[in-house]
Write a protein that holds these residues in place. Sequence first.
Motif, PDB file in Angstrom:
ATOM      1  N   ASP A 296       0.821  -1.215   0.000  1.00 19.63           N
ATOM      2  CA  ASP A 296       0.000   0.000   0.000  1.00 19.63           C
ATOM      3  C   ASP A 296       0.852   1.262   0.000  1.00 19.63           C
ATOM      4  O   ASP A 296       0.354   2.344  -0.305  1.00 19.63           O
ATOM      5  N   VAL A 297       2.119   1.134   0.365  1.00 18.59           N
ATOM      6  CA  VAL A 297       3.051   2.251   0.360  1.00 18.59           C
ATOM      7  C   VAL A 297       4.457   1.658   0.351  1.00 18.59           C
ATOM      8  O   VAL A 297       4.686   0.566   0.879  1.00 18.59           O
ATOM      9  N   LEU A 298       5.403   2.365  -0.270  1.00 20.94           N
ATOM     10  CA  LEU A 298       6.804   1.976  -0.165  1.00 20.94           C
ATOM     11  C   LEU A 298       7.504   2.952   0.765  1.00 20.94           C
ATOM     12  O   LEU A 298       7.368   4.178   0.617  1.00 20.94           O
ATOM     13  N   ALA A 299       8.266   2.414   1.706  1.00 14.55           N
ATOM     14  CA  ALA A 299       9.043   3.232   2.641  1.00 14.55           C
ATOM     15  C   ALA A 299      10.527   3.010   2.379  1.00 14.55           C
ATOM     16  O   ALA A 299      10.984   1.868   2.295  1.00 14.55           O
ATOM     17  N   SER A 300      11.269   4.099   2.257  1.00 16.69           N
ATOM     18  CA  SER A 300      12.708   4.025   1.983  1.00 16.69           C
ATOM     19  C   SER A 300      13.451   4.887   2.999  1.00 16.69           C
ATOM     20  O   SER A 300      13.644   6.088   2.773  1.00 16.69           O
ATOM     21  N   PRO A 301      13.901   4.289   4.115  1.00 15.89           N
ATOM     22  CA  PRO A 301      14.533   5.085   5.175  1.00 15.89           C
ATOM     23  C   PRO A 301      16.033   5.309   4.994  1.00 15.89           C
ATOM     24  O   PRO A 301      16.661   5.946   5.839  1.00 15.89           O
ATOM     25  N   SER A 302      16.627   4.816   3.907  1.00 12.41           N
ATOM     26  CA  SER A 302      18.066   4.965   3.703  1.00 12.41           C
ATOM     27  C   SER A 302      18.457   6.444   3.602  1.00 12.41           C
ATOM     28  O   SER A 302      17.890   7.185   2.794  1.00 12.41           O
ATOM     29  N   PRO A 303      19.465   6.884   4.377  1.00 14.57           N
ATOM     30  CA  PRO A 303      19.863   8.298   4.325  1.00 14.57           C
ATOM     31  C   PRO A 303      20.860   8.612   3.224  1.00 14.57           C
ATOM     32  O   PRO A 303      21.180   9.776   2.998  1.00 14.57           O
TER      33      PRO A 303
ATOM     34  N   PRO B  64       2.143   5.263  -3.314  1.00 14.74           N
ATOM     35  CA  PRO B  64       2.735   6.416  -2.638  1.00 14.74           C
ATOM     36  C   PRO B  64       4.084   5.997  -2.054  1.00 14.74           C
ATOM     37  O   PRO B  64       4.300   4.821  -1.751  1.00 14.74           O
ATOM     38  N   VAL B  65       4.977   6.948  -1.895  1.00 10.95           N
ATOM     39  CA  VAL B  65       6.317   6.651  -1.397  1.00 10.95           C
ATOM     40  C   VAL B  65       6.666   7.640  -0.300  1.00 10.95           C
ATOM     41  O   VAL B  65       6.397   8.840  -0.412  1.00 10.95           O
TER      42      VAL B  65
ATOM     43  N   ALA C 180       5.016  11.322  -3.561  1.00 12.14           N
ATOM     44  CA  ALA C 180       6.286  10.942  -2.952  1.00 12.14           C
ATOM     45  C   ALA C 180       6.685  12.046  -1.998  1.00 12.14           C
ATOM     46  O   ALA C 180       6.770  13.209  -2.391  1.00 12.14           O
ATOM     47  N   GLU C 181       6.919  11.697  -0.746  1.00 16.80           N
ATOM     48  CA  GLU C 181       7.180  12.709   0.284  1.00 16.80           C
ATOM     49  C   GLU C 181       8.487  12.402   0.997  1.00 16.80           C
ATOM     50  O   GLU C 181       8.704  11.278   1.464  1.00 16.80           O
ATOM     51  N   ARG C 182       9.359  13.422   1.057  1.00 15.52           N
ATOM     52  CA  ARG C 182      10.608  13.281   1.801  1.00 15.52           C
ATOM     53  C   ARG C 182      10.329  13.440   3.302  1.00 15.52           C
ATOM     54  O   ARG C 182       9.603  14.349   3.718  1.00 15.52           O
ATOM     55  N   LEU C 183      10.936  12.540   4.088  1.00 13.64           N
ATOM     56  CA  LEU C 183      10.762  12.565   5.537  1.00 13.64           C
ATOM     57  C   LEU C 183      12.100  12.791   6.225  1.00 13.64           C
ATOM     58  O   LEU C 183      13.165  12.516   5.657  1.00 13.64           O
ATOM     59  N   ALA C 184      12.035  13.262   7.438  1.00 11.71           N
ATOM     60  CA  ALA C 184      13.229  13.296   8.275  1.00 11.71           C
ATOM     61  C   ALA C 184      13.593  11.858   8.660  1.00 11.71           C
ATOM     62  O   ALA C 184      12.712  11.003   8.776  1.00 11.71           O
ATOM     63  N   PRO C 185      14.870  11.569   8.845  1.00 12.15           N
ATOM     64  CA  PRO C 185      15.250  10.210   9.232  1.00 12.15           C
ATOM     65  C   PRO C 185      14.680   9.831  10.596  1.00 12.15           C
ATOM     66  O   PRO C 185      14.427  10.697  11.440  1.00 12.15           O
ATOM     67  N   GLY C 186      14.469   8.528  10.791  1.00 14.26           N
ATOM     68  CA  GLY C 186      14.080   8.047  12.109  1.00 14.26           C
ATOM     69  C   GLY C 186      12.757   7.312  12.132  1.00 14.26           C
ATOM     70  O   GLY C 186      11.864   7.561  11.318  1.00 14.26           O
ATOM     71  N   ALA C 187      12.631   6.397  13.088  1.00 14.32           N
ATOM     72  CA  ALA C 187      11.429   5.574  13.207  1.00 14.32           C
ATOM     73  C   ALA C 187      10.192   6.409  13.498  1.00 14.32           C
ATOM     74  O   ALA C 187       9.107   6.149  12.977  1.00 14.32           O
ATOM     75  N   ALA C 188      10.330   7.446  14.342  1.00 18.44           N
ATOM     76  CA  ALA C 188       9.170   8.256  14.711  1.00 18.44           C
ATOM     77  C   ALA C 188       8.602   8.987  13.503  1.00 18.44           C
ATOM     78  O   ALA C 188       7.375   9.086  13.340  1.00 18.44           O
TER      79      ALA C 188
END
Length: 384
Positions: free
Chosen positions: A287-294, A311-312, A331-339
């Motif tokens: 349902d969404v792709l998550a890419s936490p690699s910095p 959505p990404v 596609a939305e850029r996020l700050a790093p981290g689990a929270a």
Amino acid sequence: MKALHIITGLGVGGAEQQLRLMLRHLPVTCDVVTLTNPGPVADALTADGIRVTHLGMTGNRDLRALPRLVAHIRAGGYDLVHTHLYRACLYGRIAARIAGVHAVVATEHSLGDGQMEGRPLTPGVRALYLAGERLGHATVAVSPTVAERLRRWGVPRQRIHVVPNGIDPEALRYDPAARHRVRARYGLPPDSFVVGAVGRLVRGKRFDQLVTALRTLPRDVRLLVVGAGPETTALRRTARRAGVADRVVLTGEARPLAPPGGSGAPGPSGTAPAEVPALPALLSAMDVLASPSPQEAFGLAVLEALAAGLPVRYVDCPALDDLPPGAAGDAERLAPGAASFAAALGRLREAGPRERTVPPAVAHYAIGRSAERLAGVYASVVRS
């Protein structure tokens, strides 16, 4: 023109699969040498009709491989040698020059600010890379971001050519039947919200943050991780400690796509393909792709997910940074981290089902365009 591609290994990875996809579209006769690990992508290339040779290299310092590689290049009568990944770039450039090939190209697939191919960039690694680079005639960067990193390292600007990674939009199209099959296979309820992650399971990808994020999300949220690597055991341990092991699925490496009109690449010694589905089917289940690699050199998994209409949510993706605003769709850029990921994924789940739409970025990175640009680099290098 006849070209030889030399790559460190042919397990299922981004550079390896990108090489296979590119060879399907390049208007050049190509053979492939893998220094080590003739894995599933070697079988897939053979199924595509590409001649693959395993050099049998036993380690980074196996200098006995060099004369074998020189002999292979001389016997093949190649007009151009194209190398991929660190070890192959070093040995391949040396061998090509010894063999008398006057057109040598290398692609830099995974150069980050502080790491290369998931390993720290030490002064020794950098010095050896630059020494090998001087033996080539052109270095291909997979994004303008990587091109700028190469320039900062000291690679001459005139030797750097940007040829983005490419995707096959048609092959990645959303398939509702595949969604049902994959969810049933891995015990994912039809109405669950599935967060997907795709990539080699190494520490730098930070998939552990997604496991940790799952702990604060509702129980109907599941995590589907596609890939293999040295962090597999650590991820399972993290999931157990977080109390979410029953909500995390690690599929292993996705099966390489079949060639057009084919039924799948044979496994080693002609056996049936591995049971892990191909990537398009796995993307359809998400349902969404998550890419936490910095640190990414390109962000291929992000583009593949967009091609599937997903959505990404990501931390770093040079491929999208190089596009005009709005071209990447949802596609939305996020700050790093689990929270950060927990909050963003929670909002997506609350928003409910969405229509799958493919943004303009997907057409921009179609493999045909990238192959045309690479063919232009070849022609330029051979002429000069």
